[in-house]
Design an enzyme around this catalytic site. Sequence first.
Site, short mmCIF file in Angstrom:
data_model
loop_
_atom_site.label_atom_id
_atom_site.label_comp_id
_atom_site.label_asym_id
_atom_site.label_seq_id
_atom_site.Cartn_x
_atom_site.Cartn_y
_atom_site.Cartn_z
CG ASP A 54 -2.20 0.83 0.91
OD1 ASP A 54 -3.24 0.62 1.54
OD2 ASP A 54 -2.13 1.71 0.03
C1 GLC Z 1 -4.22 4.38 -0.37
C2 GLC Z 1 -5.16 3.27 0.03
C3 GLC Z 1 -5.28 2.19 -0.99
C4 GLC Z 1 -5.18 2.80 -2.36
C5 GLC Z 1 -3.77 3.31 -2.54
C6 GLC Z 1 -3.58 4.03 -3.88
O1 GLC Z 1 -3.41 4.75 0.71
O2 GLC Z 1 -4.92 2.64 1.28
O3 GLC Z 1 -6.52 1.52 -0.76
O4 GLC Z 1 -5.48 1.84 -3.35
O5 GLC Z 1 -3.36 4.17 -1.48
O6 GLC Z 1 -4.35 5.17 -3.91
#
Ligand code: GLC
Length: 754
Positions: free
Chosen positions: A293
């Site tokens: 993430d």
């Molecule tokens: C964010 C979220 C994740 C998302 C990613 C890209 O922090 O936790 O769900 O897909 O970053 O935006």
Amino acid sequence: MIKSVSKIVIAILFSFLFIFCGNKTDLKNSSTTNNRIEQKVDSVLALMTLEEKIGQLNQYTSDWTATGPITINPNKQEEIKNGLIGSMLNVLGTTYTRKYQELAMQSRLKIPLLFGLDVIHGYKTTFPIPLAEAASWDMEAIGLSARIAATEASASGIHWTFAPMADIGRDPRWGRVMEGAGEDTYLGSKIAYARVKGFQGNLGDVNSVMACAKHFAAYGAAIGGRDYNSVDMSERMLWETYLPPFKAALDAGAATFMNSFNDLNGIPATGNKYLQRDILKGKWNFQGFVVSDWGSIGEMVKHGYAKDNKEAALQAITAGSDMDMESNCYRNNLVQLVKENKVPIALVDEAVKRILYKKFELGLFNNPFKFCNPEREQYELNNPEHTKAARDIAKKSVVLLKNQNNLLPLSKEIKTIAFIGPMVKPKRANHGFWAINLKDVDSSYIVSQWDGLQNKVGKNTKLLYAKGCDIDGEDTNGFSEAVKIAKQADVVILSIGEGWNMSGEAKSRSNIHFSGVQEDLVKVIQATGKPVVVLINAGRPLIFNWTADNVPAIIYTWWLGSEAGNAIADVLFGDYNPSGKLPMSFPREIGQIPIYYNYFNTGRPADNETNTNYVSAYIDLKNSPKFPFGYGLSYTTFKYSDLKVSKKQMTDKETIEVTANITNTGKVSGEEVVQFYLRDKVGSVVRPIKELKDFQKIALKVGESKTVTFIIDKEKLSFYNQKAERITELGEFEIMIGASSADIRLTDYFELID
Ligand code: GLC
């Protein structure tokens, strides 16, 4: 000299690859295909320098949108040209994706970029938030919603959506419950499966995108419902409740997984070998790749699990995190770690191969610009067919919570309607938190609730409007105007709830009552004596006891997307009979959280709501939720009868067939979600008082009856024991069929025998 030789070798290899690729559409879903792609992957890998290999493991956001705390990498475009970035996120549209892809085509090996985006509930055509769609219990509609989102996203150059979120959510303080499928493992698994199938379709087709099951794992169990907080649970609970939706996503063929920010039992998910290698890539044999993430690799330093970014990179790659989203840890440390023999090149190669495999599978080596067709983009976005589907599932996602004296549906002959509240006219709010291009969202095409009512009522109905109050803040100056128009109306519709940025990522709330003076507005409007309908727009269950106890009609409208206004009007006037059922329990007070229907009985169950004497209960509040899991009213009524069980005993090699008749006993046709629960009376671990094991959503005309059939098999009786092994145990089971988890209409028993 060496350079030109290697160029010749590359040219030969790529011509070989190109011939091999061709436009052979048979390169899908067959072991020969897999072998062919593997051979191509190996051929490309053999050409790559260490720096280029690690380049494939880096993912960065575009230069204009960030969906997380951005790390500085000022040379992104240069690095793409040098083959040092493998994927970008938040790059929207065929123009920009082409621009970045053209940079990648200047690199030595011309390895195409992957473009990822949070297409959570629609790309341009916006669908209800995932929690709202879960309330539809309609797998076909949910799958279609994902299919359309994929069609529009892929038409805009996107290869990969960071969805579905498969996190079980039992805590409405956690703002990301809006993004998932609620509290139940069975419903959540069905929905994760439907969404992956919808997004991916026939992966490799131009209208499909890779899905991404996230956040692996148990992110929704953050202590205190506080986003990114620690998670601590037994391995049994992890397997029983939190992992199955991810396994369902995998079974549906999810091409990628995303790990999660939280530490789980002391180990951050990003560095968690048990989760990513032992379970996902080991036991479950996942062949796709895992993306971290946003920045979660580097965040292991803040977790106190890595002393610096270099150690974080070591832990993450060792634990099975293949791609590094926005932390710079792989970019800045992996070359050194390999050269120092701290990271075996085999680990890097494995991650690179998983990523290259997907790029081949999507057809990007064959045609890096396959998804960059402006004409298709023009045609697909907000296509009227898509808008129609958005309205359809929006209607099905609405939950009718109360309808005293059948105030609803409203008659179209009503002379004057007062439409009051801070959610009546705003368009953006109906997008919910994850709208495409978070920063400057185009909401111009969203049908507001005011628009929807205007579209619905004829010329003979006068519509009056007053905002009444803001979503937040203590200003009650708007009350007088609201009361004034309410007194002029035959019926008042109030639209209140949460602003779009009050649920979602990093939007945990310690207080989930209506914000500001909204419930005070309800009270002054209710005091006018006019019939009042309250619409509640939110990304989560809210607490609104006074409204629930005093207002005659309440509809939970969540955030319904592009067609919000039309869908709400369809329900208000009975052009659609609401069929939604809550995917989460609604607490009476925050003190009850976490609250969910499939709880354990305890040794001192509070069998009735008033006795608090030496039982598991609060002395100041009932245990039961304000509105239970699976609850939702209709404009008609349904009778459940004639429960039949094919036999009263079964071995785990047999099945039992359970049937029941459902009759529409009301005055209008409607749909009912018939819910099938089981209770394992005694186990080697305590078992929930009931568990959803199946459901059927059926449509019934007035007076019509249908027989629903449920099959009990070994899988439905299995559970995880103390050692987190999946087992079945002999003994008695209770069958419960009902209209909600708290409205069981038919029961019976059977026994599992040797
Ligand atoms: C964010 C979220 C994740 C998302 C990613 C890209 O922090 O936790 O769900 O897909 O970053 O935006």
